[in-house]
Write a protein that holds these residues in place. Structure first.
Motif, PDB file in Angstrom:
ATOM      1  N   ILE A  33      -4.698  -3.297  -7.594  1.00  0.00           N
ATOM      2  CA  ILE A  33      -3.843  -4.151  -6.773  1.00  0.00           C
ATOM      3  C   ILE A  33      -4.115  -3.912  -5.290  1.00  0.00           C
ATOM      4  CG2 ILE A  33      -1.445  -4.535  -6.060  1.00  0.00           C
ATOM      5  CD1 ILE A  33      -0.692  -3.940  -9.006  1.00  0.00           C
ATOM      6  N   MET A  34      -4.168  -2.641  -4.890  1.00  0.00           N
ATOM      7  CA  MET A  34      -4.387  -2.335  -3.483  1.00  0.00           C
ATOM      8  C   MET A  34      -5.772  -2.784  -3.019  1.00  0.00           C
ATOM      9  SD  MET A  34      -2.524   1.344  -2.832  1.00  0.00           S
ATOM     10  CE  MET A  34      -3.383   2.191  -4.156  1.00  0.00           C
ATOM     11  N   PRO A  94      -3.616 -12.758 -11.441  1.00  0.00           N
ATOM     12  CA  PRO A  94      -3.176 -12.623 -12.838  1.00  0.00           C
ATOM     13  C   PRO A  94      -3.960 -11.596 -13.626  1.00  0.00           C
ATOM     14  CG  PRO A  94      -4.383 -14.667 -12.518  1.00  0.00           C
ATOM     15  CD  PRO A  94      -4.109 -14.117 -11.151  1.00  0.00           C
ATOM     16  N   TRP A  95      -5.258 -11.430 -13.303  1.00  0.00           N
ATOM     17  CA  TRP A  95      -6.055 -10.442 -14.025  1.00  0.00           C
ATOM     18  C   TRP A  95      -5.657  -9.023 -13.642  1.00  0.00           C
ATOM     19  CZ3 TRP A  95      -9.168 -12.280 -17.793  1.00  0.00           C
ATOM     20  CH2 TRP A  95      -9.489 -13.635 -17.752  1.00  0.00           C
ATOM     21  N   VAL A  96      -5.231  -8.830 -12.421  1.00  0.00           N
ATOM     22  CA  VAL A  96      -4.845  -7.487 -11.982  1.00  0.00           C
ATOM     23  C   VAL A  96      -3.445  -7.142 -12.464  1.00  0.00           C
ATOM     24  CG1 VAL A  96      -4.344  -6.072  -9.948  1.00  0.00           C
ATOM     25  CG2 VAL A  96      -6.366  -7.527  -9.994  1.00  0.00           C
ATOM     26  N   TYR A  97      -2.488  -8.055 -12.256  1.00  0.00           N
ATOM     27  CA  TYR A  97      -1.100  -7.762 -12.565  1.00  0.00           C
ATOM     28  C   TYR A  97      -0.776  -7.871 -14.057  1.00  0.00           C
ATOM     29  CZ  TYR A  97       0.216  -7.838  -7.635  1.00  0.00           C
ATOM     30  OH  TYR A  97       0.343  -7.556  -6.299  1.00  0.00           O
ATOM     31  N   PHE A 157       0.832  -1.206   0.000  1.00  0.00           N
ATOM     32  CA  PHE A 157       0.000   0.000   0.000  1.00  0.00           C
ATOM     33  C   PHE A 157       0.866   1.255   0.000  1.00  0.00           C
ATOM     34  CE2 PHE A 157      -2.401   3.360   2.007  1.00  0.00           C
ATOM     35  CZ  PHE A 157      -3.621   3.301   1.354  1.00  0.00           C
ATOM     36  N   LEU A 158       1.902   1.280   0.850  1.00  0.00           N
ATOM     37  CA  LEU A 158       2.754   2.462   0.944  1.00  0.00           C
ATOM     38  C   LEU A 158       3.520   2.702  -0.352  1.00  0.00           C
ATOM     39  CD1 LEU A 158       3.991   4.726   2.669  1.00  0.00           C
ATOM     40  CD2 LEU A 158       5.696   3.074   3.470  1.00  0.00           C
ATOM     41  N   CYS A 159       4.139   1.657  -0.901  1.00  0.00           N
ATOM     42  CA  CYS A 159       4.922   1.814  -2.137  1.00  0.00           C
ATOM     43  C   CYS A 159       4.025   2.171  -3.319  1.00  0.00           C
ATOM     44  CB  CYS A 159       5.701   0.532  -2.421  1.00  0.00           C
ATOM     45  SG  CYS A 159       7.012   0.174  -1.239  1.00  0.00           S
ATOM     46  N   ASN A 160       2.856   1.563  -3.413  1.00  0.00           N
ATOM     47  CA  ASN A 160       1.945   1.904  -4.498  1.00  0.00           C
ATOM     48  C   ASN A 160       1.431   3.333  -4.369  1.00  0.00           C
ATOM     49  OD1 ASN A 160       2.133  -0.620  -5.710  1.00  0.00           O
ATOM     50  ND2 ASN A 160       0.441  -1.463  -4.516  1.00  0.00           N
ATOM     51  N   ALA A 161       1.214   3.789  -3.127  1.00  0.00           N
ATOM     52  CA  ALA A 161       0.783   5.177  -2.936  1.00  0.00           C
ATOM     53  C   ALA A 161       1.877   6.145  -3.363  1.00  0.00           C
ATOM     54  CB  ALA A 161       0.406   5.405  -1.473  1.00  0.00           C
ATOM     55  N   ILE A 181      -1.978   3.997 -12.842  1.00  0.00           N
ATOM     56  CA  ILE A 181      -2.849   4.365 -11.727  1.00  0.00           C
ATOM     57  C   ILE A 181      -3.985   3.367 -11.576  1.00  0.00           C
ATOM     58  CG2 ILE A 181      -4.483   6.122 -10.933  1.00  0.00           C
ATOM     59  CD1 ILE A 181      -2.603   8.212 -12.134  1.00  0.00           C
ATOM     60  N   ILE A 182      -4.576   2.925 -12.694  1.00  0.00           N
ATOM     61  CA  ILE A 182      -5.645   1.926 -12.636  1.00  0.00           C
ATOM     62  C   ILE A 182      -5.123   0.618 -12.046  1.00  0.00           C
ATOM     63  CG2 ILE A 182      -7.207   0.522 -14.027  1.00  0.00           C
ATOM     64  CD1 ILE A 182      -8.122   3.362 -13.704  1.00  0.00           C
ATOM     65  N   GLN A 183      -3.923   0.188 -12.469  1.00  0.00           N
ATOM     66  CA  GLN A 183      -3.357  -1.042 -11.942  1.00  0.00           C
ATOM     67  C   GLN A 183      -3.073  -0.943 -10.442  1.00  0.00           C
ATOM     68  OE1 GLN A 183       0.083  -1.979 -14.317  1.00  0.00           O
ATOM     69  NE2 GLN A 183      -1.122  -2.995 -15.899  1.00  0.00           N
TER      70      GLN A 183
END
Length: 364
Positions: A251-252, A298-301, A215-219, A245-247
């Protein structure tokens, strides 16, 4: 079974009355559906990764492809092994006394549950750290995040997850058959010993820590990409920002929604074991939600990529009838584009050139 006790099965948690009963036909149906969908989804993701790796062998994208491959391969084997054992248990009427007298199957099941539960969470956090470094420190990423280093990180993550899974066996603590008699895990009922609490808290704390790091790294990555977008007016970065941004949001959301109930439930049991009658049903529901994360991974990444987003945008614009966003040409390599845009935005020379472009155009 409820009134007698066997010395070889003492402490396994199946020789007692349970309030958590599952219907065999429905449970077998859901187990087969989850296993089949998970295997198909991750197999498709692996095929797409192999095709992408053959087409694009850029150094900047190699780390992402290796980490994504490790994630989907782990999810694939998790569905294959755990799903096969679960279907076998249901097909055998959950008669553990008949096929698990030496507790070998329960130990294997418990080890696989812990390993294939923690390993995808660890890999997701490593991927988030890799993306954060690639966007915020592109030069360091291009020089230090080589394929050799990524393979070493994958090996270390897998070995650490194996160590956590084998820790009860090394300490001569057997995995326990749960109240529903359908799966094996740490002891979750009548937890009194400090070591049993330690295993539950260790599993939940490591999982929650991995989610927090992701969460922190994606933010940080999302904020950096937004800053780059507003600072740089180059067209080549806009589509990449929209895709990333959508990915990151997907993911989060998927990881937190799917895994938080199970991890929080394990932590609650480890801190203060609940004696309510709905504990077994709560754990089963949280476990099935966590299983969905391995199906959606797999659908998200992998599959939520520029082509899918582009088609969704066209459908949305056609349904709404309003021109919402002006999307430009999609870059062939998203990671290469992120490095390019981040490097341009951090370079003072390039920022001066960007600021001088409108002046030169007006003078002409």
């Amino acid at each position: 079974m409820n009134s007698s006790k066997s010395p070889g099965l003492a402490g396994f948690g199946i020789l007692r009355n349970t309030t958590c009963q599952t219907e065999k036909k429905i449970s077998v149906f859901f187990s087969i559906i989850f296993m089949t969908v998970g295997i198909l989804s991750n197999s498709l993701a692996i095929a797409i990764l192999m095709k992408a790796y053959q087409r694009f062998r850029q150094k900047s994208k190699a780390s992402f492809l290796l980490l994504a491959s490790g994630l989907v391969v782990t999810d694939l084997f998790g569905h294959l092994i755990n799903g096969a054992i679960a279907v076998f248990v249901y097909a055998s009427d959950k008669d553990w006394i008949r096929f698990n007298q030496s507790n070998i199957l329960c130990s294997v099941f418990g080890i696989c549950m812990v390993f294939f539960g923690l390993c995808p969470l660890f890999l997701g956090s490593v991927m988030a750290v890799e993306r954060c470094i690639g966007v915020t420190k592109p030069i360091f990423h291009s020089t230090k995040m080589t394929s050799k280093h990524v393979k070493m990180m994958l090996t270390m993550v897998c070995l650490f997850a194996v160590l956590i899974a084998l820790l009860p066996i090394l300490r001569c603590r057997a995995y326990q058959i749960q109240a529903s008699r359908t799966w094996c895990f740490y002891k979750t009922e009548h937890v009194e010993d400090w070591e049993d609490r330690f295993y539950l808290l260790l599993f939940s704390c490591l999982g929650l820590l991995a989610l927090a790091i992701s969460f922190l790294c994606n933010a940080v990555t999302g904020i950096t990409l937004l800053r780059v977008k507003f600072r740089s007016q180059q067209r080549q970065g806009r589509s990449h920002h929209f895709e990333m941004i959508i990915q990151l949001l997907a993911i989060m959301c998927v990881s937190c929604i799917c895994w938080s109930p199970f991890l929080v439930t394990m932590a609650r049991i480890g801190i203060n074991e609940s004696s309510s009658e709905d504990t077994c049903e709560t754990i089963l529901f949280a476990l099935r939600m966590a299983t969905w994360n391995q199906i959606l991974d797999p659908w998200v990444y992998i599959l939520l990529r520029k082509a899918v987003l582009k088609n969704l945008y066209k459908i949305t614009r056609g349904c709404c009838g309003v021109h919402i966003i002006n999307l430009h040409m999609w870059e062939l390599s998203s990671i290469k584009n992120s490095l390019k845009v981040a490097a341009i935005s951090e370079s003072p020379v390039s920022s001066k050139q960007i600021n001088l472009q409108p002046l030169s155009s007006t003078e002409q």
